[in-house]
Design a protein around this motif. Sequence first.
Motif, short mmCIF file in Angstrom:
data_model
loop_
_atom_site.label_atom_id
_atom_site.label_comp_id
_atom_site.label_asym_id
_atom_site.label_seq_id
_atom_site.Cartn_x
_atom_site.Cartn_y
_atom_site.Cartn_z
N UNK A 187 48.36 -22.64 9.95
CA UNK A 187 48.04 -23.53 9.13
C UNK A 187 46.52 -24.10 9.40
N UNK A 188 45.63 -24.33 8.39
CA UNK A 188 44.39 -24.91 8.87
C UNK A 188 44.61 -26.28 9.46
N UNK A 189 45.51 -26.90 9.27
CA UNK A 189 45.86 -28.25 10.09
C UNK A 189 46.17 -28.11 11.55
N UNK A 190 46.48 -26.89 11.99
CA UNK A 190 46.54 -26.56 13.37
C UNK A 190 45.30 -26.29 14.15
N UNK A 191 44.32 -26.04 13.26
CA UNK A 191 43.05 -25.78 13.99
C UNK A 191 42.63 -26.66 15.05
N UNK A 192 42.82 -28.08 14.93
CA UNK A 192 42.43 -28.99 15.86
C UNK A 192 42.96 -29.10 16.94
N UNK A 193 44.27 -28.19 17.29
CA UNK A 193 44.93 -27.91 18.32
C UNK A 193 44.33 -26.74 19.46
N UNK A 194 43.45 -25.92 18.88
CA UNK A 194 42.94 -25.00 19.47
C UNK A 194 41.98 -25.24 20.69
N UNK A 195 42.29 -24.85 21.84
CA UNK A 195 41.11 -25.21 23.04
C UNK A 195 39.97 -24.12 22.67
N UNK A 196 39.02 -24.67 22.43
CA UNK A 196 37.71 -24.05 22.12
C UNK A 196 36.91 -23.51 23.34
N UNK A 197 37.28 -23.78 24.48
CA UNK A 197 36.77 -23.39 25.72
C UNK A 197 37.40 -22.04 25.92
N UNK A 198 38.67 -21.73 25.61
CA UNK A 198 39.21 -20.35 25.66
C UNK A 198 39.22 -19.59 24.60
N UNK A 199 39.19 -20.46 23.46
CA UNK A 199 39.23 -19.76 22.10
C UNK A 199 38.10 -20.21 21.16
N UNK A 200 36.83 -19.50 21.28
CA UNK A 200 35.79 -20.07 20.46
C UNK A 200 35.87 -20.16 19.15
N UNK A 201 36.61 -19.07 18.70
CA UNK A 201 36.44 -18.63 17.16
C UNK A 201 38.13 -18.80 16.81
N UNK A 202 38.48 -19.59 15.95
CA UNK A 202 39.69 -19.66 15.43
C UNK A 202 39.84 -19.63 13.87
N UNK A 203 40.87 -18.66 13.12
CA UNK A 203 41.14 -18.46 12.01
C UNK A 203 42.38 -18.92 11.61
N UNK A 204 42.52 -19.66 10.41
CA UNK A 204 43.84 -20.12 9.80
C UNK A 204 44.54 -19.07 8.79
N UNK A 205 45.57 -18.41 8.97
CA UNK A 205 46.13 -17.59 8.29
C UNK A 205 46.41 -18.01 7.01
#
Length: 334
Positions: A187-205
Amino acid sequence: MTADRRTTMAAAWYDRKGPAAEVLRVGELPAPCPSGGEVRVAVSLSGVNPGDTKKREGWRGSRMPYPRVIPHSDAAGVIDAVGTGVDQARIGERVWVFGAQSYRPFGTAAQLTVVPEAQAVPLPELVSDETGAALGIPGITAHRAVFSDGPVTGKIVLVQGVLGAVGSLAAQLARWGGATVIGTVTRAADLAQVDRLAVPHAVALDQADPAAAIRDLAPTGVDRIVEVALSDNGDLDASVVANDAVIATYFSRADRIDLPFSPLLFANVTLRLLGSDDFSSQAKQQAARDLTAAAAAGALSVRVGAILPLADIAAAHNRVDAGGGGRTLIRIPD
């Protein structure tokens, strides 16, 4: 040689399959002794994985493989005894443990566990017990998903379910290995939990067109996919793969699944199925070395959601089954 001569230990076990609160028991059992080539570990933290709860509940009709099972395969602790053929200098060594209950009856939900010495891996001084207890099954699965088909330097790796135990470690390992990482969340609401150092690009399904969003980040397609749910994501995977891509999957909600054959065929995709208990010993040892090195270098972190006492093991299993955020660990009494 044994540093601790205790004859009994606190442990949790089950002798039949079923719901956690109904079948898990906590009490005293005889203390194990290591045989030749084995070490005994005084467990400080035991890691709980979805595979542990599935084994206990009888997932897909599985039966009791042994009359009694002490659950869990992963742990951190200190070696307190060794069997013949093992260097006695290992007594007192901090270790992380994997595979304790893989084709064996007695795992790490106990004060003491016995494993082949190669499955007790030295834990670097600056790496916490919490991280060590969380590496085993998820870490080795993540390592195989990322590196089974060679180095990932310069490649684009898509990690489906990047907030999960395997997905999170896979993303960090891929980054450590020199890849560009794209992660997905439900969910888009989960994007804030992503560690952007390891995962610079994140997509909500749950967005309108997640495949297009991934293609915007990887116009020529992704080289590797670490797949948490092939039954759910097969069409999406097929729409974003590069030629000669690899889809490495470790779970499917359905035992029989439909896949878009033609798109995968014409992209020359390799489908790799990963069953963690059955990796070769060489693959497990390479994974253990790399996980330890990455953790020592500060390239791996683990989000712990709960640490519960051994007496609350049923609640710990229920938390894992409910998808509680972060890793669930059991603190074992001294």
